[in-house]
Design an enzyme around this catalytic site. Sequence first.
Site, PDB file in Angstrom:
ATOM      1  N   CYS A   2      22.961   3.169 -31.813  1.00 46.40           N
ATOM      2  CA  CYS A   2      22.734   2.672 -30.471  1.00 46.40           C
ATOM      3  C   CYS A   2      23.676   3.374 -29.495  1.00 46.40           C
ATOM      4  O   CYS A   2      24.829   3.635 -29.803  1.00 46.40           O
ATOM      5  CB  CYS A   2      22.950   1.168 -30.323  1.00 46.40           C
ATOM      6  N   ARG A  27      21.898   8.785 -31.065  1.00 45.93           N
ATOM      7  CA  ARG A  27      22.490   7.609 -31.706  1.00 45.93           C
ATOM      8  C   ARG A  27      21.435   6.582 -32.132  1.00 45.93           C
ATOM      9  O   ARG A  27      21.760   5.580 -32.768  1.00 45.93           O
ATOM     10  CB  ARG A  27      23.482   6.935 -30.752  1.00 45.93           C
ATOM     11  N   TRP A  74      19.034   1.750 -32.198  1.00 47.06           N
ATOM     12  CA  TRP A  74      18.733   1.977 -33.616  1.00 47.06           C
ATOM     13  C   TRP A  74      18.723   0.577 -34.215  1.00 47.06           C
ATOM     14  O   TRP A  74      19.768  -0.074 -34.298  1.00 47.06           O
ATOM     15  CB  TRP A  74      19.806   2.853 -34.256  1.00 47.06           C
ATOM     16  N   ASN A 100      26.169  -2.260 -28.859  1.00 46.67           N
ATOM     17  CA  ASN A 100      26.110  -1.337 -29.998  1.00 46.67           C
ATOM     18  C   ASN A 100      26.946  -1.955 -31.105  1.00 46.67           C
ATOM     19  O   ASN A 100      28.095  -2.312 -30.875  1.00 46.67           O
ATOM     20  CB  ASN A 100      26.691   0.023 -29.559  1.00 46.67           C
ATOM     21  N   GLY A 101      26.359  -2.099 -32.309  1.00 46.76           N
ATOM     22  CA  GLY A 101      27.118  -2.685 -33.419  1.00 46.76           C
ATOM     23  C   GLY A 101      26.363  -3.849 -34.021  1.00 46.76           C
ATOM     24  O   GLY A 101      25.150  -3.978 -33.839  1.00 46.76           O
ATOM     25  N   GLU A 482      23.610  19.266 -50.252  1.00 48.87           N
ATOM     26  CA  GLU A 482      23.442  19.355 -48.807  1.00 48.87           C
ATOM     27  C   GLU A 482      22.069  19.944 -48.458  1.00 48.87           C
ATOM     28  O   GLU A 482      21.406  19.479 -47.527  1.00 48.87           O
ATOM     29  CB  GLU A 482      24.601  20.186 -48.220  1.00 48.87           C
ATOM     30  N   LYS A 486      19.209  18.035 -46.276  1.00 47.05           N
ATOM     31  CA  LYS A 486      18.586  18.585 -45.056  1.00 47.05           C
ATOM     32  C   LYS A 486      17.069  18.504 -45.147  1.00 47.05           C
ATOM     33  O   LYS A 486      16.405  18.120 -44.196  1.00 47.05           O
ATOM     34  CB  LYS A 486      18.978  20.050 -44.828  1.00 47.05           C
ATOM     35  N   GLU A 489      15.893  14.841 -44.827  1.00 47.49           N
ATOM     36  CA  GLU A 489      16.047  14.134 -43.554  1.00 47.49           C
ATOM     37  C   GLU A 489      15.194  14.708 -42.442  1.00 47.49           C
ATOM     38  O   GLU A 489      14.741  13.957 -41.590  1.00 47.49           O
ATOM     39  CB  GLU A 489      17.520  13.990 -43.137  1.00 47.49           C
ATOM     40  N   HIS A 505      19.293  16.892 -68.868  1.00 48.10           N
ATOM     41  CA  HIS A 505      19.470  15.470 -69.202  1.00 48.10           C
ATOM     42  C   HIS A 505      18.486  14.589 -68.434  1.00 48.10           C
ATOM     43  O   HIS A 505      18.766  13.424 -68.179  1.00 48.10           O
ATOM     44  CB  HIS A 505      20.911  15.045 -68.919  1.00 48.10           C
ATOM     45  N   LYS A 604      22.628   9.713 -35.559  1.00 48.83           N
ATOM     46  CA  LYS A 604      23.710  10.650 -35.838  1.00 48.83           C
ATOM     47  C   LYS A 604      25.007   9.939 -36.186  1.00 48.83           C
ATOM     48  O   LYS A 604      25.784  10.386 -37.009  1.00 48.83           O
ATOM     49  CB  LYS A 604      23.924  11.554 -34.621  1.00 48.83           C
TER      50      LYS A 604
END
Length: 609
Positions: A2, A27, A74, A100-101, A482, A486, A489, A505, A604
Amino acid sequence: MCGIIGYIGPKKVVPLIVEGLKKLEYRGYDSAGIAVVDGEKINRRRVKGKICNLEESLRNEPLSGYYGIGHTRWATHGRPSEENAHPHLDCTGTIVVVHNGIIENYLSLKEKLLKKGHTFRTDTDTEVIAHLIEEYFEDLLELAVQRAVQDLRGAYSIVAISTRDPNKIVAAKDGAPSVVGLGENEFFVSSDINPLLNHTKSIVFLEDKEIAVLDTGRVKFWDYKANALDKRVEQLAWNSLLIEKKGYKHFMLKEIFEQPQVIRDTLSGRVSLETGQVDLKETGLSEKVIKRVERILIIACGTSYHAGLIGKLMIESMAGVPVEVEYASEYRYKDHIMHERTLIVVLSQSGETADSLAAFKAVKSESLPSLAICNVVQSSIARETDGVLYTHAGPEIGVAATKTFTAQLCALALLSVHISTIKGIKSKEEIKNFILDLQKIPHNIEEILNDARVIEELSQRFVSYNHFLFLGRWVSFPVALEGALKLKEISYIHAEAYPGGEMKHGPIALIDEKMPTLVVVPKDRVYEKMLSNISEVKTRSGFVLAVASENDREISDRVDAVIRVPSVNPLLSPFLTTVPLQLFSYYIAVARGADVDQPRNLAKSVTVE
Ligand code: G6P
C-alpha cells in the site's frame, strides 16, 4: 504494501495526488482512491484496480478540493473492491483515513465500536481507525489521532483529514514507513520519497510512534504522548529523473540495463586498486568490532535472500567466516541460538520488509553488532541497525528486483573483502586481484547487454512452455533460484530451481519434452559435475538451455542452446549469469502479454507479515 500520500499547499491537489500515487503504485495496485476537502465537504473517489482506472474516473467526473489524501492498495483484509478501497470514512462522513499496514486487533476494536453504535461499511481493518478517531474527537484532529493510535496493535502508517478541524493533515506511524516533505508553503506526507522528488528535497522521516501535523503554514511533530519533537530535516540526493522510463518499454528493462552503472556507483569511493583495499568506514563498524566477528547471520526475504546465499559463499571464501542465511519470515519464529561474536546483516532493498525488520528486532541486542545492506536511504531497517552499507542502485520501480540484486551482490563482495583485510585472511595480491575482477564486472555486464537481442530471439522459443526446471551448483544454485523466481513472478510460468546434485532425488521424475531445463553452468569447480547433470536430463528427452562461459568449447555439443557470458573469477560469476536470466524472463513475459512492471498479486515492498 500500500502506498499513501497527503498534500496541503497551493498546487492543484487532485493531479498532484494522482501523480504521487503512480510513483507509489509499485507498492500495490488492487485499488486506488483519493479524498479531498472542498470547504465543508469531503469529496472522495475510489476505484478497483490500478491508478489508471482512478485517473479515468477523475477525467470523466472531476473532483474538486484544496488539500487531501490518496491511497494505492495491496489487499490484506477485505477483497479488492471499490467498497474496500481507501480512503475510509467514519460514521459522520467528516473524518477520512488512509492506511498502510495491518491493524492486528481490529476485530476486537470493531466489536467495541459496534457496541457503541458505529456503523461499518467495509471488511477492512482500516475502517476501525476512522471510527476510533471519531470516537476520540473533541476539537483537534491531532489529539483525536493521538488517542486513537494508543488502541492500535500491529504495524501501520496512517494519514487522516477532517472537516471538523480543517486545513490540516495528521500522520502517525508505528512499524510502517512515513516521510514528510517540506516544500515552499506546501507539505507532503508519503510512504516513500518517490512522490516528493519532483517537489522538494527537504524531508523528515517519521520514527515509530510519532505524529506529524501538517497545516497551511507549518509542520509540527509529536511523540505518542503529545510531547513536541524537534526533528532533523534531511536533504535528498535522488532526483525525479531516476524514476522515469527514459525511452524503455518497461522499468524492468531500463533497470536491467542500468546494472553496469549501478555497480560502478556501488563501488565508487569504496575501493582502491593502489592500496588493494576496500574502505567501508561509512558503515560505522570499527575494525575492532569486525576483528571480533566469528560468525555472520544474514536475514533477508525474496530476491535479497538469494543475494544473501551468494554473499555467504563470497564471505566464507574470501574472509573465512562462517555465514548462515535465513529467510526472515521463518527465522523470526525459530529458537535463536546466538553466538556472542555474531555480526547480524539484514539484507533488504527497500529496508521496509516487515519480516526482515521483525526478525532483526527479535535477535537485536546491544552486544551483537549489526549491519543493514539497503538501497533506500534512511529506511526503517537502515535506521534500526548499528551500521549501514548502501547499495547505490537508485530507485527501483519494477516490482521484480533486478539492479538492486546485483547491487547487493556488489555490496556483499565489498563486505567480504573488508572483513578479509581486517582479519588478514587473504594476501594483498589476492585481494587486489579480486578487486580488479570486481571492477571489470560493469564492463562484462555491458557485453551481455549488447547481445540482448540474441537472448530476446532465443526466449521466443520458450514462450508457450508452462513448466521450467532451473539447475545450478555452488554459486550458481542461488542464481538458478533467482532465475526461477523472475520467471514465476513476471511470466506466471511455473519454475523450480534445484541444486544440480539434488535433481536425482526427485525432480528428475518431472523431466520430459514439455519441461525445458535451464542450467547455469559457468566454468568453475563444479563444471564437470554439472555436465553429468546435463547428460542425465538429455537422456530423458529434456530440452536444455545453458548459461555458460564464453571460453567453454564443450558445452555446445552437450545442450540444445547456449547463452554465453564472459569468463570471470568464479566467485563473481553470479553477477553475469543472472543478467541473461533476467532478460530471458523479461522477454518471455512481454511475449505472453504479462504486466511486467506490476505483476499480479505482488508488491515491491512487503510491509505486512
Ligand atoms: C518483495 C519484492 C521482491 C523483494 C522482496 C524483499 O517480494 O517483490 O523483489 O526481493 O520483497 O524485499 P526487500 O526490500 O527486503 O529486499
